[in-house]
Design an enzyme around this catalytic site. Structure first.
Site, short mmCIF file in Angstrom:
data_model
loop_
_atom_site.label_atom_id
_atom_site.label_comp_id
_atom_site.label_asym_id
_atom_site.label_seq_id
_atom_site.Cartn_x
_atom_site.Cartn_y
_atom_site.Cartn_z
N HIS A 128 0.83 -1.20 0.00
CA HIS A 128 0.00 0.00 0.00
C HIS A 128 0.86 1.25 0.00
CE1 HIS A 128 -3.16 -2.69 0.20
NE2 HIS A 128 -4.06 -1.91 0.75
N LYS A 558 -14.00 5.91 5.42
CA LYS A 558 -14.32 6.88 4.36
C LYS A 558 -15.82 6.90 4.09
CE LYS A 558 -12.61 6.12 0.14
NZ LYS A 558 -13.66 6.20 -0.88
P1 PGA Z 1 -7.36 -0.82 0.00
O1 PGA Z 1 -6.70 -0.43 1.38
O2 PGA Z 1 -7.81 0.45 -0.65
O3 PGA Z 1 -6.28 -1.51 -0.72
O4 PGA Z 1 -8.48 -1.73 0.34
C1 PGA Z 1 -7.11 0.68 2.01
C2 PGA Z 1 -6.13 1.07 3.10
O5 PGA Z 1 -5.30 0.30 3.52
O6 PGA Z 1 -6.25 2.20 3.55
#
Ligand code: PGA
Length: 890
Positions: A128, A558
């Site tokens: 990520h 979110k």
């Molecule tokens: P994802 O992860 O968008 O890959 O699901 C979100 C995050 O870790 O904030």
């Protein structure tokens, strides 16, 4: 740089950094930076003369870049100094402490051992994109950390004869001259290499040593319950660059690393185990292994262990050649058969260990290099870390629809309702005839997904089934979402229907839903009930004994704001635990959390302990991502401390009695649902129902500039739209934190707490770990946010009136949240009761504010069309520096 801190390391490193800046940038630059720094410190202390604007205005563009780098490096060194003070001092974060704590509650070591023998604890590294620092910068940082450790040990010189202080200065000078920003976008291959460096250099050596310590604490040898995982090259949700090739690349490089490690250790063991059969009794099993070793050397004729290890080495070398296609650097003495499985290798090693342990009152039995090698083989197999697959449910839907259409089974799968979909997919799972054919043409998307399935099947054959155990479905909402993946797995033989009437189906890879919106979390337990109700599913799950469910912190945040997100996760976990208990299946929750609080971040120890009773039970997986990976696993010491925290917290969370009595829980839960509902309404009203909010967000925060940063291979948005729903959670959280609003960590909470009963809230905080952990994280976020600085970002918004109206709502919400929090927690200022965190945050704040001011100025110039590349570079550097100083970027 002189500093305002009590931590002597920070003062020491800051001084050296100052020397370096003066030496390379000259006295003038040093003085200008120092002027801004001391003005900012005065300002943070509320002293007169703390105006930093004149200092910033006096900087040329080149000086501004140097200044930003200086502040970034100071924060980097301050983080290092802080990490050296210990990962955590939370009570029970050490396994021995946890065992003691349990013993006081009447839970003995046998119960702990029993739990660990059934456990799986897995930190899972993801790619990520939140790590802004280049690997070269992190490597210099780690070298400084190693030098500081030598200093701690009272040494003045390194083993190479260098004066330690000079060596540290040298590293800082190198840091000063190393470009902090990446020039090129990261490729998936780079991300694989970065993760591999942590797995190989930290996990591989540290875990076996930790197990030896745990074995001593427990008084018995536990099963290998803690194993690392990773997502890189397998998580293709929203990342078109993840393909069958990246999957193969990840597994191949990991396997090469782990096999090379085993070969080295086996070779070293051969040197060590010099036992002569003339001086020791040797078991028949060892003799048999020694015979198989075919070591022709007469010098080793009386050394059965060495001869056995020659044979083991030869088989490992053959395994290496078979799996990686490359012969090891140190060739075997003779050709041999490869090991078919890690268990076969383990069996040979255990034979040696038993023989050693059986003689001499067990003096040679426990631990040692052989014990660590056995542990490593159990933990890392031939694959090093499990690799998860992940894709979005929309993609699965389209792929299955195309497969069904091309095969002539169903012309329009997407038009079917849920019931019809489930019936159709189950029919497909009832036989082993595949839908796809090598003679048909498919869309690129379908072809790529099929290729991944086949690559996974090949990997199982090559490295063993432990290399890929799960396929995760992002945005999972229904049973058909899960069955679609089973149908895709079937295309590569990874799901098999029973071959006889009374046989059972088999799924070599577990289908795992990721529930990540508030609605999906609420419906999750029902979806799992329906899932288990399918006979073929129930048969597969019963045979396996456990089922994983992943829950997403960021997207739920979110979607519904901080409080509703954490409360929905809590409730969903409880309800899921009930569903699983009825089914008599062990539940394995996989927590998808990031570093920032808006993405589920905060103390891992407190987070695991605050899980609802009955939801951990020894099985837990947690994502580790971005900057968190370097912070936790950057050195062997920190790796050991953090893995130990995970193990202890899991043990405590599984075995300790919940602190809340059922009747109180019911009252608390009712109150919490009301508060969460209000917080949700307030959050949605601002983010999704306020006209112009989307534009405000895009102009007020550096979101556009963040999307431009080269920090990950994955695009910032799932689609081309600019809707907040489609934006990935990471850049959403990241950009709010740069503008010091940190809205995802608190917005909506104050309004909700304001209408709740204070007495009740105080009672809840006093006795409910869930609420305590929730508010502790919120408090940290509030302390790092700053509405005064945030207000300056308003200058970036075109429509000033509309912008001011939205900003005022945010600021009022902040104030309310701040005031209510202090009231409920009985404090007169933020972090009053958390002195260590307070000191850490206070130390940093003066280093962030000037960076914020500079960032605003540069963004203004950039957006006004100024095309000097240094402006863009300055913005990126400021993002980097602020993220480093805040310690959790997004
Ligand atoms: P994802 O992860 O968008 O890959 O699901 C979100 C995050 O870790 O904030």
């Amino acid at each position: 740089m002189a500093t305002i801190t009590q931590n002597p390391d920070i003062r020491f490193l800051g001084r050296l950094l100052g020397d370096v800046i003066r030496a390379y940038g000259g006295d003038g630059l040093f003085r200008r930076i120092e002027y801004i720094r001391s003005a900012s410190v005065d300002r943070a202390r509320g002293l007169a003369g703390g105006d930093i604007d004149p200092g910033l205005d006096a900087l040329t563009l080149d000086e501004a870049l140097a200044f930003t780098r200086g502040f970034m490096l100071f924060s980097l060194l301050a983080n290092l100094a802080e990490d050296r003070q210990g990962a955590t001092t939370e009570q029970g974060s050490d396994l021995s402490d946890a065992l003691e704590r349990l013993e006081k509650e009447g839970i003995d070591r046998a119960a702990a051992l029993d739990l660990l023998n059934r456990a799986l604890i897995a930190p899972v590294l993801t790619a990520h994109p939140t790590e802004v620092r280049r690997k070269s910068i992190i490597d210099h940082r780690n070298r400084i950390a190693a030098l500081m450790r030598l200093k701690d040990a009272g040494r003045e010189e390194t083993p190479d004869g260098e004066i330690i202080d000079e060596a540290i200065t040298r590293q800082i000078a190198l840091l000063w001259q190393t470009r902090p920003l990446r020039r090129e976008r990261l490729f998936v291959a780079d991300e694989i290499e970065i993760a591999l460096s942590y797995l190989r250099d930290s996990f591989l050596p540290v875990l076996p040593a930790l197990y030896a310590r745990w074995e001593r604490a427990l008084g018995h040898r536990p099963a290998s319950f803690l194993k690392p995982g990773n997502w890189i090259g397998g998580d293709r949700d929203g990342n078109p660059f993840v393909t069958a090739d990246t999957l193969r690349l990840n597994l191949a490089t990991a396997s090469e690393a782990v096999l090379a490690h085993y070969l080295d250790l086996t070779h070293a063991l051969g040197a060590e185990l010099s036992i002569s059969s003339e001086l020791a009794t040797v078991t028949g099993d060892v003799e048999a292994l020694a015979e198989g070793g075919q070591d022709p050397s007469p010098a080793r004729a009386d050394e059965p262990y060495r001869r056995a290890l020659t044979g083991i080495y030869a088989r490992l070398a053959a395994t290496c050649t078979k799996i990686t296609g490359k012969a090891p650097a140190r060739p075997a003495a003779h050709p041999a058969d490869a090991y078919a499985t890690p268990e076969e290798l383990r069996h040979d090693l255990v034979t040696l260990a038993h023989a050693l342990g059986g003689a001499g009152k067990g003096l040679l039995s426990s631990g040692g290099a052989l014990g660590r090698l056995i542990r490593a083989v159990e933990t890392f197999g031939f694959h090093l870390a499990t690799l998860d697959l992940r894709q979005n449910s929309d993609v699965h839907e389209r792929v299955v629809a195309e497969l069904l259409k091309v095969a002539g089974v169903e012309a329009d799968y997407l038009a079917l309702d849920e019931e019809a979909r489930v019936a159709l997919l189950r029919r497909e799972l009832g036989h082993n005839r595949p839908l796809s054919s090598a003679y048909c043409t498919y869309s690129d998307e379908t072809a790529s997904e099929l290729a991944i399935m086949h690559a996974a099947a090949d990997a199982h054959a090559l490295y063993g089934p432990a290399c890929i155990t799960t396929h995760i479905i992002s945005k999972a909402a229904t049973v058909s979402d899960m069955l679609e993946v089973a149908v895709m797995l079937k295309e590569a033989g990874l799901y098999r229907a029973p071959e006889e009437e009374d046989g059972t189906p088999h799924s070599a890879i577990m289908v795992v839903p990721l529930f990540e919106t508030i609605g999906d979390l609420e419906r999750g337990p029902e979806v799992m009930t329906d899932w288990f109700a399918l006979p073929e599913v129930s048969a597969v799950v019963c045979a396996r004994g456990h089922q994983e469910v992943m829950v997403g912190y960021s997207d739920s945040n979110k979607d519904g704001g901080y409080l509703t997100s954490v409360w929905s996760l809590h409730q969903a976990s409880r309800a899921l635990a009930e569903v699983f208990a009825k089914q008599n299946v062990a539940m394995q929750l996989f927590h998808g959390r990031g570093g920032a609080v808006g993405r589920g971040g905060g103390s891992a120890f407190a987070a695991i302990l605050a899980q609802p009773p009955g939801t951990v039970q020894g099985r837990i997986r947690i994502t580790e991502q971005g900057e968190v990976i370097a912070a936790k696993y950057g050195t062997r010491e920190s790796t050991a401390a953090n893995l130990e925290i995970m193990a202890s917290a899991t043990l405590l969370s599984s075995l300790e009695q919940g602190e809340v009595a059922p009747a109180d829980y019911a009252r608390f839960a009712e109150a919490m649902s009301g508060i969460s509902h209000d917080a949700f309404t307030n959050f949605r009203a601002l983010v999704y129902e306020t006209e112009g909010f989307r534009t405000f967000f895009r102009q007020f925060t550096p979101i556009a500039e963040i999307a431009d940063l080269k920090i990950g291979s994955r695009p910032a948005s799932r689609t081309k739209s600019d809707r907040i729903e489609d934006l990935r959670a990471i850049p959403w959280v990241f950009s709010w934190s740069q503008a010091r609003v940190m809205l995802p960590g608190w917005y909506g909470v104050g309004q909700a707490l304001d209408t709740a009963d204070t007495g009740m809230l105080k009672e809840m905080v006093a006795s409910w770990p869930f609420l305590r952990a929730t508010l502790a994280n919120l408090e940290m976020v509030l302390a790092k946010s700053d509405m005064g600085i945030a207000e300056r970002y308003l200058a970036l918004v075109e429509d000033q009136d509309a912008g001011r109206a939205i900003f005022d709502r945010i600021r009022d919400g902040w104030q309310l949240t701040h005031d209510r929090l202090l009231d409920i927690t009985g404090q007169s200022r933020l972090l009053e009761k958390s002195p260590a965190l307070d000191a850490s945050v206070r130390l940093r704040l003066p280093y962030i504010e000037p960076l914020n001011f500079l960032q605003i100025e540069l963004i203004k110039r950039h957006r006004a069309g100024e095309d000097d590349p240094r402006v863009r570079e300055g913005i990126q550097l400021s993002i980097n520096a602020i993220a480093t100083a805040l310690r959790n970027s997004g």
